[in-house]
Design a protein around this motif. Structure first.
Motif, mmCIF file in Angstrom:
data_model
loop_
_atom_site.group_PDB
_atom_site.id
_atom_site.type_symbol
_atom_site.label_atom_id
_atom_site.label_comp_id
_atom_site.label_asym_id
_atom_site.label_seq_id
_atom_site.Cartn_x
_atom_site.Cartn_y
_atom_site.Cartn_z
ATOM 1 N N LYS A 55 -7.607 0.987 -0.437
ATOM 2 C CA LYS A 55 -6.155 0.796 -0.488
ATOM 3 C C LYS A 55 -5.715 0.741 -1.952
ATOM 4 C CE LYS A 55 -2.836 0.059 2.429
ATOM 5 N NZ LYS A 55 -2.717 0.982 3.566
ATOM 6 N N GLN A 56 -4.601 1.349 -2.265
ATOM 7 C CA GLN A 56 -4.106 1.300 -3.639
ATOM 8 C C GLN A 56 -3.454 -0.054 -3.914
ATOM 9 O OE1 GLN A 56 -4.579 3.678 -5.999
ATOM 10 N NE2 GLN A 56 -5.830 4.644 -4.410
ATOM 11 N N SER B 89 -1.221 -0.715 -6.076
ATOM 12 C CA SER B 89 0.228 -0.546 -6.259
ATOM 13 C C SER B 89 0.966 -0.573 -4.919
ATOM 14 C CB SER B 89 0.506 0.773 -6.975
ATOM 15 O OG SER B 89 -0.074 1.844 -6.258
ATOM 16 N N GLU B 90 0.321 0.002 -3.915
ATOM 17 C CA GLU B 90 0.908 0.045 -2.577
ATOM 18 C C GLU B 90 1.026 -1.368 -1.994
ATOM 19 O OE1 GLU B 90 -0.459 1.939 1.649
ATOM 20 O OE2 GLU B 90 -1.279 2.870 -0.179
ATOM 21 N N VAL B 91 -0.021 -2.173 -2.225
ATOM 22 C CA VAL B 91 -0.019 -3.551 -1.712
ATOM 23 C C VAL B 91 1.045 -4.368 -2.444
ATOM 24 C CG1 VAL B 91 -1.428 -5.577 -1.230
ATOM 25 C CG2 VAL B 91 -2.507 -3.316 -1.284
ATOM 26 N N ALA C 176 3.785 -3.253 -3.691
ATOM 27 C CA ALA C 176 5.097 -2.839 -3.182
ATOM 28 C C ALA C 176 5.403 -3.547 -1.863
ATOM 29 C CB ALA C 176 5.117 -1.328 -2.991
ATOM 30 N N MET C 177 4.379 -3.644 -1.015
ATOM 31 C CA MET C 177 4.550 -4.327 0.278
ATOM 32 C C MET C 177 4.926 -5.793 0.033
ATOM 33 S SD MET C 177 2.793 -6.594 2.426
ATOM 34 C CE MET C 177 1.053 -6.506 1.999
ATOM 35 N N ASP D 246 8.500 -6.259 -0.917
ATOM 36 C CA ASP D 246 9.343 -6.231 0.282
ATOM 37 C C ASP D 246 9.329 -7.579 0.998
ATOM 38 O OD1 ASP D 246 9.986 -3.674 -0.204
ATOM 39 O OD2 ASP D 246 8.717 -2.784 1.368
ATOM 40 N N GLN E 196 -8.967 -2.042 -9.028
ATOM 41 C CA GLN E 196 -9.037 -1.465 -7.689
ATOM 42 C C GLN E 196 -9.640 -2.491 -6.734
ATOM 43 O OE1 GLN E 196 -11.492 1.992 -8.072
ATOM 44 N NE2 GLN E 196 -13.353 0.798 -8.331
ATOM 45 N N TYR F 139 -5.988 -4.318 7.280
ATOM 46 C CA TYR F 139 -5.009 -4.485 6.213
ATOM 47 C C TYR F 139 -3.946 -5.386 6.823
ATOM 48 C CZ TYR F 139 -1.331 -3.312 2.857
ATOM 49 O OH TYR F 139 -0.342 -3.373 1.911
#
Ligand SMILES: [Zn+2]
Length: 420
Positions: free
Chosen positions: A40-41, A43-45, A47-48, A51, A84, A121
């Motif tokens: 999993k990236q 950056s993606e986590v 961003a979540m 939110d 990472q 996840y």
């Protein structure tokens, strides 16, 4: 290559961490659990989480809203320390935990690297931390082969993570003990022996086919009613590396699925005993060195600390039953520090007494506890840096009790003698 099995220290650490975390309870629904699998990236986590932070602003209660948002920020900070996600994934818990009744909440954050890859996840905000996916990892993961046999037939099963994976049954073709009329007794006996030998060879061949290709095969359990299983065990029907793995030979009433069920029921007890046997062996080695005064064993906190620092420790033996902590006291004015070892339950009184004490260096009244570490964890870390093996020893055996009661729970087998 099969992956290396988990060490007793890794299991102990995870168990201890989960025991501690299971006791934590939030004031409301405000404890954050985050599971991130490898790949999993980051950056993606992040961003979540941004939110989720935004969503949390809708929470009506001021305290809950603040606690949830603070926890999310903490998780974000910890996550940013990683470039990472580690190969087994990453688990972060954060939340305001009441320390001493309502109003005494303090933000606590825990970062754990799982023993095995996690697949979920997950982000959850709840009154408790979500531990179930890590608790799964404490379960027995190695595989065990089961062979049940008597003169009539045999069954083979593979026990993996408490699940039965293979079940095969064969019949022996060996005639009963009673010959037909008119047959010579000796001739009948010879024929029966030959059939039995052929059956043993077949059992061995089946077992080799099933179990030699099993990764992480930790042991083989042999069972069945009567003496047949012992005759089989004595002979060389199993390939030698499988034969070496026989960990228990047990009486069961049946050789079919019912017999496998009998073994399954007793499996936890059998496997615990296997570990106890390992622990007894380790301790007996230590006791031998002590008894024969070889100089290749040592015990007691100070001695072991010294031996670890000289690189003399071959294997560190730590009791699961010790509740000793290493406490660092720091002067907030001059930075003076002191480390002391004490019983866990003495910490509270120790902290109270510090308030009235003066710093031995600058004489100001600014001493405070700056770090508390489990002695097991502290010594294990020193050992790991020195590439020293660490074994956690339970108190379930007589030898384990001796380690705890007679040797202070801290002992070692040495690589070389230490001069005193
Ligand atoms: Zn000072």
């Amino acid at each position: 290559m099969s992956k290396p099995e988990r060490t007793s220290l890794e299991l102990f650490r995870l168990k201890k961490a989960l025991d501690t975390l299971a006791k934590k309870e939030g004031r409301g629904t405000e404890l954050v659990s985050l599971y991130v699998p490898h790949g999993k990236q980051i950056s993606e986590v992040l961003a979540m989480l941004r939110d989720e932070y935004g969503t949390a602003s809708n929470i009506k209660s001021d305290t809950t809203r603040k606690n949830v948002q603070d926890a999310i920020v903490k998780v974000q900070q910890r996550l940013k320390l990683f470039k990472q996600v580690p190969k087994n994934g990453l688990v972060i818990f954060s939340g305001a935990i009441p320390q001493n009744g309502p109003g005494s909440e303090r933000l606590e954050t825990y970062v754990l690297e799982p023993l095995e890859p996690i697949k979920v996840y997950l982000y959850r905000c709840d009154a408790k931390f979500h531990l179930e996916y890590l608790q799964d990892q404490l379960r027995e993961k190695e595989a065990y082969g089961i062979i049940l046999m008597d003169a009539n037939g045999a069954s083979f099963a593979l026990l993996k993570s408490k699940h039965l994976e293979v079940l095969q049954e064969i019949t022996s073709g060996v005639p009963g003990k009673h010959r037909a009329g008119g047959q010579s007794a000796r001739r009948f006996e010879r024929q029966r022996e030959a059939k039995l030998l052929e059956f043993f060879n077949r059992v061995g061949k089946h077992a080799n086919e099933i179990f030699l290709q099993t990764l992480d095969l930790k042991g083989i359990i042999l069972g069945g009613p009567g003496p047949t299983k012992y005759d089989f065990e004595k002979g060389d029907y199993l390939q030698y590396n499988l034969k070496d793995k026989i960990i228990a030979v047990l009486d069961t009433a049946y050789v079919d699925e019912q017999g496998v069920d009998e073994i399954m029921e007793r499996a936890p007890e059998i496997l615990r005993k296997v570990r106890y046997v390992e622990e007894k062996k380790l301790m007996q080695d230590f006791l031998y060195q002590i008894g024969h005064d070889t100089g290749l064993a040592s015990y007691g906190e100070d001695e072991i600390r010294h031996a670890l620092n000289t690189g003399a420790v071959k294997m560190l033996l730590l009791s699961e039953g010790i509740d000793i902590i290493r406490v660092t006291t720091k002067c907030n004015v001059c930075g003076y520090t002191l480390q002391e070892t004490m019983k866990e339950q003495s910490l509270h009184v120790f902290e109270q007494n510090l308030l009235e004490q003066h710093c031995p260096k600058c004489n100001s009244q600014s001493l405070a506890v700056s770090e508390v570490k489990d002695i097991v964890e502290e010594l294990a870390e020193i050992a790991e840096h020195a590439n020293t093996e660490v074994e956690m020893i339970s108190t379930e055996t007589e030898e384990g009790q001796m380690l705890k009661n007679s040797f202070g729970g801290i002992a070692a087998i040495l690589r070389f003698k230490l001069s005193r």
